[in-house]
Write an enzyme that holds these catalytic residues in place. Structure first.
Site, PDB file in Angstrom:
ATOM      1  N   ASP A 204     -17.635  17.727  11.339  1.00  0.00           N
ATOM      2  CA  ASP A 204     -18.095  18.669  12.635  1.00  0.00           C
ATOM      3  C   ASP A 204     -19.055  17.773  13.650  1.00  0.00           C
ATOM      4  OD1 ASP A 204     -19.001  20.390  14.603  1.00  0.00           O
ATOM      5  OD2 ASP A 204     -19.774  22.040  13.080  1.00  0.00           O
ATOM      6  N   ASP A 215     -18.944  20.801  21.421  1.00  0.00           N
ATOM      7  CA  ASP A 215     -18.941  21.045  20.107  1.00  0.00           C
ATOM      8  C   ASP A 215     -17.648  21.398  19.460  1.00  0.00           C
ATOM      9  OD1 ASP A 215     -19.387  22.030  17.476  1.00  0.00           O
ATOM     10  OD2 ASP A 215     -21.006  23.572  18.085  1.00  0.00           O
ATOM     11  N   HIS A 284     -20.892  30.637  18.862  1.00  0.00           N
ATOM     12  CA  HIS A 284     -22.092  30.790  19.804  1.00  0.00           C
ATOM     13  C   HIS A 284     -22.155  30.191  20.963  1.00  0.00           C
ATOM     14  CE1 HIS A 284     -22.389  26.456  18.853  1.00  0.00           C
ATOM     15  NE2 HIS A 284     -21.961  26.958  17.644  1.00  0.00           N
ATOM     16  N   HIS A 292     -27.308  26.042  19.955  1.00  0.00           N
ATOM     17  CA  HIS A 292     -27.319  27.469  19.698  1.00  0.00           C
ATOM     18  C   HIS A 292     -27.932  28.332  20.626  1.00  0.00           C
ATOM     19  CE1 HIS A 292     -26.150  26.729  15.128  1.00  0.00           C
ATOM     20  NE2 HIS A 292     -25.168  26.653  15.820  1.00  0.00           N
ATOM     21  N   GLU A 317     -15.716  28.966  16.840  1.00  0.00           N
ATOM     22  CA  GLU A 317     -15.556  28.217  15.649  1.00  0.00           C
ATOM     23  C   GLU A 317     -15.128  29.383  14.527  1.00  0.00           C
ATOM     24  OE1 GLU A 317     -18.813  26.057  13.963  1.00  0.00           O
ATOM     25  OE2 GLU A 317     -20.192  27.274  15.135  1.00  0.00           O
ATOM     26  N   GLU A 412     -12.884  24.387  15.557  1.00  0.00           N
ATOM     27  CA  GLU A 412     -13.721  24.611  16.487  1.00  0.00           C
ATOM     28  C   GLU A 412     -13.541  23.958  17.927  1.00  0.00           C
ATOM     29  OE1 GLU A 412     -18.835  24.787  17.357  1.00  0.00           O
ATOM     30  OE2 GLU A 412     -17.802  23.352  15.735  1.00  0.00           O
TER      31      GLU A 412
END
Length: 431
Positions: A204, A215, A284, A292, A317, A412
């Site tokens: 990640d 992300d 998120h 976040h 994710e 994700e």
């Protein structure tokens, strides 16, 4: 040294032989033996050159991609980076595809789109390298540093000069969480953990330009026994991506993800395990320089009636587990981030003041890890770092783990809810 020893022995033999010969025989034999000696020396030299050349070729083959990363911007001189997967909105939002007003809004967001697509292209290239080169036997430190070296090189931001990392580079530290550990694990200095064939590793990492963070994560295994686990979680993530959109309720997305993922089972060691969504981990929203935001995307059914809105960015994710489907803080902390609403408090520990100044100049509210502080030359900073955490200025993010003996997986993607289409900006050929 061996070629020199062989030449000296051969020279001694020549001298001993020549004592017993006539001058004519001496000259003829000396000429023949010198030719022989030169031939042997040439052969030895040639072998040495071939050996060096082979070593160089092997090094080139093994390290070529690593050593020759180039800034991605040089491959797209016009700044026209490839878009991600563009998906038209459905039902009551289908008008957005052809609406002139929405198209105009899309056009004025060109810089925003360029930054996201630039970061996504870097992410795709680095993870392609990672998927090709990561193998059992490597240390987690080697793997993390290889990924981070790629991101910094391809973005053109090494992050060593003050403020450079705020312009672009790592969006957050490389997570390399093994087996029952689901998230927020990266090796600290001195970590000797080695990747093994039976491990399940979540990879990640984030890439950013101007705080626009891409992300995206995937899971690597080296044993087909885990294929069903990975398939379940990938299905969960793709379901979440498919269901997400403008005006969609978070609870509906979570219910769809859970239904998809928990339809799978995985057999490990002759025992069947139902794949469970890790219910206290969520997707998120992402805002500029903040990984976040204020919204969460659940991966199980629930009562959250919050809706997604036009212009928002989300990380969809999902995490699946063969354990309890619930994670807790465990192991040594490595991830940290300055809080966006950090209080302005007096710091009595001088090392905390020094460290906070460096964090503000190099990371802002972007997450960082202890290796990044080491890289900037900080020493003996743990007292100051812990003081920043206890003062409520910096948030610590310990590793999140299910029960030992279980296996967890993650996939994700980052999606942009553009006015006209939903863009899965991090989509690639791999996942």
């Amino acid at each position: 040294m061996a070629p020199y020893l062989q030449q000296n022995t051969l020279g001694t033999t020549i001298n001993q032989t020549m004592i017993k010969m006539t001058s004519k025989q001496h000259r003829e034999t000396r000429a023949i033996m010198l030719v022989s000696m030169d031939s042997q020396a040439w052969q030895l030299s040639s072998l040495a050159k071939k050996s060096r050349k082979k070593e160089e070729e092997e090094k080139t083959e093994e390290e070529e991609e690593y050593d020759h990363w180039c800034n991605v911007a040089s491959l797209f001189p016009g700044g026209q980076y490839p878009p991600g997967e563009e998906v038209e909105y459905r039902e009551e939002n289908s008008f957005r595809t052809t609406s002139e007003e929405k198209r105009h809004l899309d056009r004025i967001n060109n810089d925003f789109l360029t930054e996201y697509r630039h970061g996504a292209e870097v992410h795709r290239q680095v993870r392609h390298w990672a998927q090709k080169n990561i193998q059992p036997g490597q240390t987690l430190t080697e793997i993390a540093e290889g990924i981070e070296h790629g991101v910094r090189s391809l973005t053109g931001h090494q992050g060593l000069e003050e403020g450079d990392n705020l312009k672009g580079g790592m969006g957050f530290p490389t997570g390399l969480s093994l087996n029952h550990c689901a998230a927020h694990y990266t090796p600290n200095a001195g970590n000797k953990t080695v990747l093994h064939k039976e491990d399940v590793m979540k990879v990640d990492f984030g890439v950013h330009f101007n705080g626009r963070i891409v992300d995206s994560a995937f899971t690597m295994t080296f044993d087909p026994v885990y294929d069903s686990l990975l398939a379940a979680v990938k299905d969960g993530t793709n379901t979440g991506v498919r269901e997400a959109g403008i005006d969609v309720r978070m609870s509906d997305i979570g219910a769809a993800i859970q239904e998809a993922m928990e339809s799978y089972e995985v057999e490990i060691g002759g025992q069947m395990h139902p794949v469970k969504c890790i219910r206290n981990l969520n997707g998120h929203d992402i805002t500029q320089y903040s990984i976040h935001g204020g919204k969460s995307v659940p991966i199980v059914k629930g009562g959250d009636q919050t809706k997604m809105e036009e212009g928002e960015i989300f990380a969809i994710e999902t995490f699946g587990s063969t354990g309890k489907g619930y994670v807790r803080d465990d192991m040594e902390t490595s991830h940290y981030a300055k809080k966006a609403d950090a209080p302005n408090v007096a710091l009595r520990v001088s090392s905390a003041r020094t460290l906070l100044s460096s964090i503000n100049k190099n990371f802002g509210t972007l997450p960082f890890c202890r290796r990044y502080l080491d890289r900037l030359g900080h020493e003996k900073y743990l007292l100051g770092l812990n003081n920043l955490v206890s003062s409520g200025i910096v948030e610590a993010y310990p590793p999140l783990c299910d029960v030992k003996g279980s296996y967890t997986a993650q996939f994700e993607h980052t999606i942009l809810l553009r006015p006209t289409v939903k863009e899965v900006v991090s989509r690639g050929d791999d996942y």
